[in-house]
Design an enzyme around this catalytic site. Structure first.
Site, PDB file in Angstrom:
ATOM      1  N   HIS A   1       9.296  12.960  63.408  1.00 22.32           N
ATOM      2  CA  HIS A   1       8.516  13.386  62.235  1.00 22.32           C
ATOM      3  C   HIS A   1       8.727  14.875  61.967  1.00 22.32           C
ATOM      4  O   HIS A   1       7.795  15.686  61.980  1.00 22.32           O
ATOM      5  CB  HIS A   1       7.034  13.088  62.456  1.00 22.32           C
ATOM      6  CG  HIS A   1       6.261  12.934  61.168  1.00 22.32           C
ATOM      7  ND1 HIS A   1       5.219  12.061  61.023  1.00 22.32           N
ATOM      8  CD2 HIS A   1       6.393  13.549  59.963  1.00 22.32           C
ATOM      9  CE1 HIS A   1       4.733  12.141  59.792  1.00 22.32           C
ATOM     10  NE2 HIS A   1       5.440  13.048  59.130  1.00 22.32           N
TER      11      HIS A   1
ATOM     12  N   ALA B   1       8.682  18.383  57.846  1.00 24.84           N
ATOM     13  CA  ALA B   1       8.182  19.694  57.443  1.00 24.84           C
ATOM     14  C   ALA B   1       8.554  20.788  58.436  1.00 24.84           C
ATOM     15  O   ALA B   1       8.106  21.930  58.295  1.00 24.84           O
ATOM     16  CB  ALA B   1       6.665  19.646  57.291  1.00 24.84           C
TER      17      ALA B   1
ATOM     18  N   ILE C   1      10.248  14.900  46.135  1.00 23.93           N
ATOM     19  CA  ILE C   1      11.338  14.797  47.103  1.00 23.93           C
ATOM     20  C   ILE C   1      12.421  13.849  46.600  1.00 23.93           C
ATOM     21  O   ILE C   1      13.611  14.164  46.651  1.00 23.93           O
ATOM     22  CB  ILE C   1      10.792  14.346  48.472  1.00 23.93           C
ATOM     23  CG1 ILE C   1       9.839  15.412  49.024  1.00 23.93           C
ATOM     24  CG2 ILE C   1      11.936  14.082  49.455  1.00 23.93           C
ATOM     25  CD1 ILE C   1       9.064  14.995  50.236  1.00 23.93           C
TER      26      ILE C   1
ATOM     27  N   ASP D   1      10.953   3.662  40.161  1.00 27.84           N
ATOM     28  CA  ASP D   1       9.635   4.293  40.236  1.00 27.84           C
ATOM     29  C   ASP D   1       8.872   3.936  38.969  1.00 27.84           C
ATOM     30  O   ASP D   1       9.100   4.520  37.912  1.00 27.84           O
ATOM     31  CB  ASP D   1       9.763   5.815  40.364  1.00 27.84           C
ATOM     32  CG  ASP D   1       8.428   6.480  40.680  1.00 27.84           C
ATOM     33  OD1 ASP D   1       7.386   5.922  40.291  1.00 27.84           O
ATOM     34  OD2 ASP D   1       8.423   7.557  41.306  1.00 27.84           O
TER      35      ASP D   1
ATOM     36  N   GLU E   1       2.445   7.047  65.821  1.00 28.17           N
ATOM     37  CA  GLU E   1       3.102   8.198  66.432  1.00 28.17           C
ATOM     38  C   GLU E   1       2.172   8.849  67.435  1.00 28.17           C
ATOM     39  O   GLU E   1       0.957   8.813  67.265  1.00 28.17           O
ATOM     40  CB  GLU E   1       3.508   9.201  65.332  1.00 28.17           C
ATOM     41  CG  GLU E   1       4.520   8.619  64.350  1.00 28.17           C
ATOM     42  CD  GLU E   1       4.857   9.559  63.189  1.00 28.17           C
ATOM     43  OE1 GLU E   1       4.188  10.617  63.071  1.00 28.17           O
ATOM     44  OE2 GLU E   1       5.765   9.255  62.411  1.00 28.17           O
TER      45      GLU E   1
ATOM     46  N   ARG F   1       7.037   8.077  55.052  1.00 28.60           N
ATOM     47  CA  ARG F   1       5.876   7.692  55.843  1.00 28.60           C
ATOM     48  C   ARG F   1       6.212   6.469  56.667  1.00 28.60           C
ATOM     49  O   ARG F   1       6.936   5.577  56.226  1.00 28.60           O
ATOM     50  CB  ARG F   1       4.669   7.362  54.944  1.00 28.60           C
ATOM     51  CG  ARG F   1       4.298   8.399  53.906  1.00 28.60           C
ATOM     52  CD  ARG F   1       3.906   9.719  54.494  1.00 28.60           C
ATOM     53  NE  ARG F   1       2.721   9.654  55.318  1.00 28.60           N
ATOM     54  CZ  ARG F   1       2.297  10.650  56.092  1.00 28.60           C
ATOM     55  NH1 ARG F   1       2.993  11.766  56.159  1.00 28.60           N
ATOM     56  NH2 ARG F   1       1.200  10.529  56.801  1.00 28.60           N
TER      57      ARG F   1
END
Length: 528
Positions: free
Chosen positions: A282, A285, A155, A174, A264, A235
Site C-alpha cells: 500500500h 501515497a 488518478i 466511468d 492489511e 483500494r
C-alpha cells in the site's frame, strides 16, 4: 473566546505539524504516540482531529469526543471513519483526496511496467541469485497495447495520459463523467463494460463502495483475453481476491500488479506465493512529495474547520456532492469565505444576505445560500452554533432576510458569485470567481476591482485617493513590526480601497493608528 483545539491522532509529515504549531489562534495537541485508549481522554476537548489509518473514528471515539466538530482524514480512504456516525453527531468528515494523485499515478505505471517486463523477478535473479539468464526474461511492450482504465477521476485520467505517451490504445469506463472529459484527451469512452474486459491490460481507479466491491470477479475474468494483465493501486477488494488468485495460478491472468489488499497488513496473503504478481505494501501515497502535500493540506483543512470558515473536501455535507458537477464545489467554499470576509468588515447586526450568480453556477443558488449564511454568521455566532444543517433555520430565527437571484452574465468571467450583506450601518459586497479548476479569487470589494486570493490576514483601508496614503500605511506597519506580504489597490471615482496582506497578527491599536491617517475613511481587519 477559548481557542479551538486540534488533536493530531496519527503520524503525519513534519510540515503539517509546523503549520499547526505556528497557528496562534488554535491549541495544537500531538497525540500520535500515545496508546489509543489514552487517546480517548485527550480527544474529549478537541474540536478537530487529524487521523490517518491507525486511529478508528468509530462509536467509541465519537462518544469520547463530545466537543468534536470535524474530522480530517490525512489521505484519500476513509475506511476507518464512521461517516454515518459523524453525521448523526453533527461532525463534518473530510479527507485529502488529491495530495497523493501523482504518487498513486506513478506507482500504477511502476506496476504496469514491472508486469510487462517482469522487472522484480529479473532483478532478483541477477542481484540475489547472481544468475545471468537473459533468455528467461522476454517481456512485452506497452506500445500498441489496449488498456482499459476503470474510473476516470484524478488518478485514472492521469494514468490514461501517461499510457497515451507510451502510444497505447486507451479505453475508459466511468458512468459518472461526461464522455468529453475522456474524448478531449484522445481517450475512447465506453458505456459497455465488456469493452474494458476485452483489453490487453486493465487498471482500476474507483472508490470502494457497494458498486465497486468485487467489481472484477470470476464472471468478468472469464470474458477477458487469455494472458490479460491486471493492475490495482486503488483500494483492496475491487478485484475479488479469490478469483484473482485462481486465475493467476491458472495463467488466465498473465501478471497482476497489486498495491492494495482487502485486509492489511497482508503479510500472509496467498497472492504472495505466486510468481506472476508484483506486490507492494500500500505504497500509493509513499513519496516525500505526497506526504508533504497530505500533511500540509490536512493541517490547513483542520485550521479552516476549527475557525469555522470552511470544510474542504467534506464527505457528509447536506449537499450530495455526487450529484453536482465538480466545478460547483470551489464556488461553495469561495462564497462562504466572501461572506465571512464581509462579516468581519462590518461586525454589526446583519439584516439581510443576498447572493447573486452569473453563469452556470446560478443553477446552484440554494447551495450557495447555505454556504453564504454559514460564512456570514460564523463571525458572530462561532462555528459551534452555525453549520450547514441549521444555517437557514438560524437565519430565519434571527430575522435575517435571505435572497438570491440569477443575473445576466455581463462580466468577463464564465461564472461569478456576488455576496451582499446589509447591516444597520449599510451594505458591503464582494464578488468572486474560480480560475482553472479550483483557483479562488475575489475580484471586487464594494465596487473596487481586485485580484485577491481569499486567504490570510488582511487589513482593508478605504480612503480618499490622494498622495501619501501608501507611504503612511507602510510607515505605521513597519513601526508596529508588521510585515506586508502583498498590497492590492482598487480605485474608482469615489476613492480607493487598499487590501494589505500581512504576515503578523494586527491589534486594535494598530488599526486605530491607521484610521487616524487623514485620508482614511474606514479600516477593518479580517482573517480567512
Amino acid at each position: 473566546m477559548n481557542k479551538p483545539t486540534v488533536v493530531v491522532c496519527d503520524h503525519i509529515h513534519e510540515s503539517g505539524l509546523e503549520i499547526l504549531k505556528n497557528t496562534s489562534d488554535i491549541n495544537y495537541v500531538y497525540a500520535a504516540d500515545i496508546d489509543k485508549t489514552a487517546l480517548l481522554d485527550v480527544i474529549k476537548d478537541a474540536q478537530v482531529c487529524i487521523t490517518r489509518s491507525s486511529t478508528d473514528i468509530d462509536e467509541k471515539f465519537l462518544n469520547a469526543a463530545t466537543n468534536l466538530k470535524a474530522v480530517v482524514r490525512a489521505g484519500v480512504g476513509v475506511d476507518n471513519v464512521d461517516i454515518d456516525g459523524c453525521s448523526k453527531r453533527g461532525v463534518i468528515a473530510m479527507n485529502v483526496p488529491t495530495a497523493n494523485t501523482i504518487a498513486a499515478t506513478e506507482l500504477t505505471m511502476t506496476h504496469l511496467l514491472s508486469c510487462m517486463r517482469k522487472m522484480p523477478y529479473a532483478h532478483s535473479q541477477l542481484k540475489d541469485q547472481r544468475v545471468w539468464k537473459r533468455e528467461d526474461w522476454y517481456g512485452q511492450e506497452l506500445y500498441g497495447k489496449k488498456i482499459g482504465v476503470i474510473g476516470f477521476g484524478n488518478i485514472g485520467h492521469r494514468v490514461a495520459l501517461r499510457c497515451k505517451g507510451f502510444e497505447m490504445d486507451v479505453v475508459t469506463y466511468d458512468p459518472y463523467i461526461s464522455s468529453t472529459k475522456a474524448t478531449d484527451l484522445g481517450v475512447t469512452y465506453t458505456t459497455n463494460f465488456d469493452d474494458i474486459l476485452d483489453c490487453d491490460i486493465i487498471t482500476i481507479h474507483t472508490p470502494k463502495n457497494h458498486e465497486t466491491i468485487d467489481m472484477i470477479g470470476e464472471k468478468e475474468i472469464a470474458k477477458m483475453k487469455d494472458g490479460v494483465i491486471l493492475i490495482n493501486c486503488a483500494r483492496g477488494g475491487l478485484y475479488n481476491e479469490e478469483a484473482l488468485f485462481n486465475n493467476l495460478k491458472s495463467k488466465k491472468i498473465a501478471m497482476a500488479g497489486i498495491d492494495v489488499f482487502n485486509k492489511e497488513p497482508a503479510i500472509n496473503h496467498p497472492l504472495l506465493d505466486l510468481d506472476n504478481v508484483t506486490v507492494t505494501a500500500h505504497l500509493g501515497a509513499n513519496t516525500v512529495e505526497s506526504q508533504f502535500k497530505i500533511a500540509t493540506q490536512a493541517a490547513n483543512n483542520a485550521i479552516k474547520s476549527a475557525r469555522g470558515i470552511g470544510y474542504p473536501h467534506a464527505l457528509n455535507l447536506p449537499i450530495d456532492e455526487t450529484k453536482i458537477p465538480s466545478f460547483v464545489k470551489p464556488y461553495l467554499e469561495l462564497t462562504q469565505k466572501m461572506a465571512f470576509l464581509i462579516a468581519q468588515m462590518d461586525k454589526s447586526e446583519i439584516k439581510s444576505i443576498k447572493i447573486e450568480a452569473e453563469g452556470e453556477i446560478s443553477n446552484y443558488l440554494d447551495s450557495l445560500e447555505t454556504f453564504a449564511i454559514v460564512g456570514a454568521l460564523t463571525q458572530s455566532l462561532g462555528s459551534e452554533k452555525i453549520n450547514y444543517v441549521n444555517a437557514t433555520f438560524v437565519a430565519d430565527e434571527k430575522g435575517i432576510k435571505i435572497e438570491s437571484s440569477e443575473q445576466s452574465n455581463n462580466s468577463a468571467f464564465k461564472n461569478q458569485v456576488t455576496v451582499k450583506i446589509t447591516t444597520n450601518k449599510g451594505i458591503n459586497s464582494t464578488s468572486g470567481t474560480i480560475f482553472e479548476e479550483d483557483v479562488q479569487r475575489i475580484i471586487t470589494i464594494n465596487d473596487y476591482m481586485m485580484d485577491i486570493e481569499p486567504t490570510g490576514k488582511m487589513i482593508l483601508l478605504s480612503n480618499s485617493d490622494v498622495p501619501g496614503v501608501i507611504g503612511n500605511v507602510g510607515t505605521i506597519l513597519a513601526n508596529e513590526g508588521i510585515n506586508i506580504s502583498d498590497f492590492r489597490l482598487g480605485r474608482n471615482k469615489n476613492g480607493a480601497l487598499a487590501v494589505i496582506i500581512v504576515d503578523d497578527e494586527v491589534q486594535s491599536g494598530t488599526l486605530e493608528k491607521l484610521s487616524n491617517i487623514e485620508a482614511a475613511r474606514s479600516v477593518s481587519y479580517a482573517q480567512i
